[in-house]
Design a protein around this motif. Sequence first.
Motif, PDB file in Angstrom:
ATOM      1  N   VAL A 194      56.886  15.987  58.334  1.00  0.00           N
ATOM      2  CA  VAL A 194      57.385  17.113  59.310  1.00  0.00           C
ATOM      3  C   VAL A 194      58.365  18.083  58.430  1.00  0.00           C
ATOM      4  CG1 VAL A 194      58.944  17.885  60.993  1.00  0.00           C
ATOM      5  CG2 VAL A 194      57.158  16.062  61.598  1.00  0.00           C
ATOM      6  N   ALA A 195      59.446  17.270  57.574  1.00  0.00           N
ATOM      7  CA  ALA A 195      60.129  18.184  56.691  1.00  0.00           C
ATOM      8  C   ALA A 195      59.408  18.880  55.701  1.00  0.00           C
ATOM      9  CB  ALA A 195      61.042  17.110  56.029  1.00  0.00           C
ATOM     10  N   ARG A 196      58.372  18.234  55.122  1.00  0.00           N
ATOM     11  CA  ARG A 196      57.627  18.862  54.086  1.00  0.00           C
ATOM     12  C   ARG A 196      56.855  20.093  54.457  1.00  0.00           C
ATOM     13  NH1 ARG A 196      57.466  15.877  49.452  1.00  0.00           N
ATOM     14  NH2 ARG A 196      57.234  13.361  49.915  1.00  0.00           N
ATOM     15  N   ARG A 197      56.308  20.147  55.796  1.00  0.00           N
ATOM     16  CA  ARG A 197      55.568  20.949  56.170  1.00  0.00           C
ATOM     17  C   ARG A 197      56.326  22.291  56.752  1.00  0.00           C
ATOM     18  NH1 ARG A 197      50.797  18.851  59.567  1.00  0.00           N
ATOM     19  NH2 ARG A 197      50.322  20.991  59.746  1.00  0.00           N
ATOM     20  N   LEU A 198      57.407  21.856  57.367  1.00  0.00           N
ATOM     21  CA  LEU A 198      58.045  22.745  57.881  1.00  0.00           C
ATOM     22  C   LEU A 198      58.779  23.918  56.689  1.00  0.00           C
ATOM     23  CD1 LEU A 198      60.356  21.273  60.937  1.00  0.00           C
ATOM     24  CD2 LEU A 198      58.624  22.846  61.392  1.00  0.00           C
ATOM     25  N   THR A 199      59.279  23.034  55.682  1.00  0.00           N
ATOM     26  CA  THR A 199      59.907  23.896  54.492  1.00  0.00           C
ATOM     27  C   THR A 199      58.852  24.667  53.980  1.00  0.00           C
ATOM     28  OG1 THR A 199      61.584  21.943  54.397  1.00  0.00           O
ATOM     29  CG2 THR A 199      61.166  23.339  52.517  1.00  0.00           C
ATOM     30  N   ALA A 200      57.552  24.000  53.717  1.00  0.00           N
ATOM     31  CA  ALA A 200      56.570  24.860  52.749  1.00  0.00           C
ATOM     32  C   ALA A 200      55.973  25.797  53.660  1.00  0.00           C
ATOM     33  CB  ALA A 200      55.592  23.617  52.357  1.00  0.00           C
ATOM     34  N   GLU A 201      55.401  25.205  54.827  1.00  0.00           N
ATOM     35  CA  GLU A 201      54.706  26.351  55.644  1.00  0.00           C
ATOM     36  C   GLU A 201      55.709  27.282  56.564  1.00  0.00           C
ATOM     37  OE1 GLU A 201      52.063  24.148  58.239  1.00  0.00           O
ATOM     38  OE2 GLU A 201      51.338  22.749  56.454  1.00  0.00           O
ATOM     39  N   ARG A 202      56.588  27.084  56.842  1.00  0.00           N
ATOM     40  CA  ARG A 202      57.607  27.842  57.696  1.00  0.00           C
ATOM     41  C   ARG A 202      58.860  28.387  57.217  1.00  0.00           C
ATOM     42  NH1 ARG A 202      54.025  30.140  60.397  1.00  0.00           N
ATOM     43  NH2 ARG A 202      52.421  28.500  61.202  1.00  0.00           N
ATOM     44  N   ASP A 203      59.251  27.975  55.914  1.00  0.00           N
ATOM     45  CA  ASP A 203      60.502  28.328  55.161  1.00  0.00           C
ATOM     46  C   ASP A 203      61.928  27.943  55.949  1.00  0.00           C
ATOM     47  OD1 ASP A 203      61.931  29.159  52.840  1.00  0.00           O
ATOM     48  OD2 ASP A 203      61.950  31.156  53.616  1.00  0.00           O
TER      49      ASP A 203
ATOM     50  N   ALA B 202      61.692  15.647  50.129  1.00  0.00           N
ATOM     51  CA  ALA B 202      60.743  16.168  51.103  1.00  0.00           C
ATOM     52  C   ALA B 202      60.855  17.969  51.445  1.00  0.00           C
ATOM     53  CB  ALA B 202      60.445  15.436  52.355  1.00  0.00           C
ATOM     54  N   GLY B 203      61.897  18.396  50.602  1.00  0.00           N
ATOM     55  CA  GLY B 203      62.377  19.925  50.887  1.00  0.00           C
ATOM     56  C   GLY B 203      63.468  20.014  51.670  1.00  0.00           C
ATOM     57  N   ALA B 204      63.887  18.970  52.139  1.00  0.00           N
ATOM     58  CA  ALA B 204      65.273  18.977  52.810  1.00  0.00           C
ATOM     59  C   ALA B 204      66.466  19.191  52.095  1.00  0.00           C
ATOM     60  CB  ALA B 204      65.426  17.356  53.594  1.00  0.00           C
ATOM     61  N   ARG B 205      67.591  19.704  52.679  1.00  0.00           N
ATOM     62  CA  ARG B 205      68.739  20.020  51.901  1.00  0.00           C
ATOM     63  C   ARG B 205      69.820  19.105  51.952  1.00  0.00           C
ATOM     64  NH1 ARG B 205      68.167  25.731  51.289  1.00  0.00           N
ATOM     65  NH2 ARG B 205      66.199  25.815  50.569  1.00  0.00           N
TER      66      ARG B 205
ATOM     67  N   ALA C 201      62.016  18.171  69.745  1.00  0.00           N
ATOM     68  CA  ALA C 201      60.820  17.430  69.579  1.00  0.00           C
ATOM     69  C   ALA C 201      60.882  15.843  69.368  1.00  0.00           C
ATOM     70  CB  ALA C 201      59.759  18.135  68.460  1.00  0.00           C
ATOM     71  N   ALA C 202      59.971  15.332  70.058  1.00  0.00           N
ATOM     72  CA  ALA C 202      60.097  13.662  69.807  1.00  0.00           C
ATOM     73  C   ALA C 202      58.967  13.250  68.777  1.00  0.00           C
ATOM     74  CB  ALA C 202      60.078  13.276  71.066  1.00  0.00           C
ATOM     75  N   SER C 203      57.828  14.069  68.525  1.00  0.00           N
ATOM     76  CA  SER C 203      56.833  13.705  67.795  1.00  0.00           C
ATOM     77  C   SER C 203      56.493  14.650  66.521  1.00  0.00           C
ATOM     78  CB  SER C 203      55.511  13.482  68.255  1.00  0.00           C
ATOM     79  OG  SER C 203      55.091  14.607  68.931  1.00  0.00           O
ATOM     80  N   SER C 204      55.986  14.218  65.524  1.00  0.00           N
ATOM     81  CA  SER C 204      55.699  15.050  64.479  1.00  0.00           C
ATOM     82  C   SER C 204      54.788  16.562  65.032  1.00  0.00           C
ATOM     83  CB  SER C 204      54.876  14.237  63.448  1.00  0.00           C
ATOM     84  OG  SER C 204      53.775  14.083  63.649  1.00  0.00           O
ATOM     85  N   GLU C 205      53.658  16.239  65.817  1.00  0.00           N
ATOM     86  CA  GLU C 205      52.771  17.169  66.360  1.00  0.00           C
ATOM     87  C   GLU C 205      53.616  18.320  67.179  1.00  0.00           C
ATOM     88  OE1 GLU C 205      48.986  17.981  69.256  1.00  0.00           O
ATOM     89  OE2 GLU C 205      49.432  15.946  68.420  1.00  0.00           O
ATOM     90  N   GLU C 206      54.539  17.678  67.952  1.00  0.00           N
ATOM     91  CA  GLU C 206      55.464  18.580  68.836  1.00  0.00           C
ATOM     92  C   GLU C 206      56.180  19.434  67.812  1.00  0.00           C
ATOM     93  OE1 GLU C 206      57.985  18.163  72.628  1.00  0.00           O
ATOM     94  OE2 GLU C 206      57.532  16.477  71.634  1.00  0.00           O
ATOM     95  N   ALA C 207      56.802  18.876  66.768  1.00  0.00           N
ATOM     96  CA  ALA C 207      57.815  19.465  65.850  1.00  0.00           C
ATOM     97  C   ALA C 207      56.960  20.647  65.082  1.00  0.00           C
ATOM     98  CB  ALA C 207      58.299  18.353  65.027  1.00  0.00           C
ATOM     99  N   LEU C 208      55.943  20.278  64.894  1.00  0.00           N
ATOM    100  CA  LEU C 208      55.246  21.226  63.853  1.00  0.00           C
ATOM    101  C   LEU C 208      54.547  22.489  65.010  1.00  0.00           C
ATOM    102  CD1 LEU C 208      53.300  18.926  61.568  1.00  0.00           C
ATOM    103  CD2 LEU C 208      55.082  20.334  61.122  1.00  0.00           C
ATOM    104  N   ASP C 209      54.392  22.118  66.103  1.00  0.00           N
ATOM    105  CA  ASP C 209      53.962  23.262  67.091  1.00  0.00           C
ATOM    106  C   ASP C 209      55.107  24.160  67.406  1.00  0.00           C
ATOM    107  OD1 ASP C 209      51.332  22.304  67.104  1.00  0.00           O
ATOM    108  OD2 ASP C 209      51.453  21.443  69.099  1.00  0.00           O
TER     109      ASP C 209
END
Length: 150
Positions: free
Chosen positions: A70-79, A97-100, A37-45
Amino acid sequence: MSCDKPLRILIVEDEILIAMELESLLQDAGHDVVGVAASSEEALDLGRELAPDLAFVDIHLADGPTGVDVARRLTAERDVTVLFMTANTKRIPEDFAGARGVIAKPYTERGVREALAYVMAEQDRDADESRTMTFIPFSRRSREDSSQLS
């Protein structure tokens, strides 16, 4: 997750040559790159559609400095486990932002492999910690058999 099982990886990077090089490196290491993904919307989709285990996320994407969100949402919403890849580590917030972890650009193959090893060891450790012992009761028959042995 076992170290033998390949990770399903999402690459969130707007520089196509970097994304292609990273994809090749990850595939050579035995993992499955499920999307780029190149954008935040594409990454979240793609995160919703593909359920990756791990995402390599650049902080500055095609739509601006949106990688932290993107990091916050992928971590929180998708684990999803997230690793940042950036040339500007000062943009990473104090809570990460939830990153490791973070891999500084320009990255090296060794740095990427070490990050993968860390993530996989952490997942194995989490799996070990979540295991519980199973209680197996003795049957009445086995107790009678053992009393005859004494």
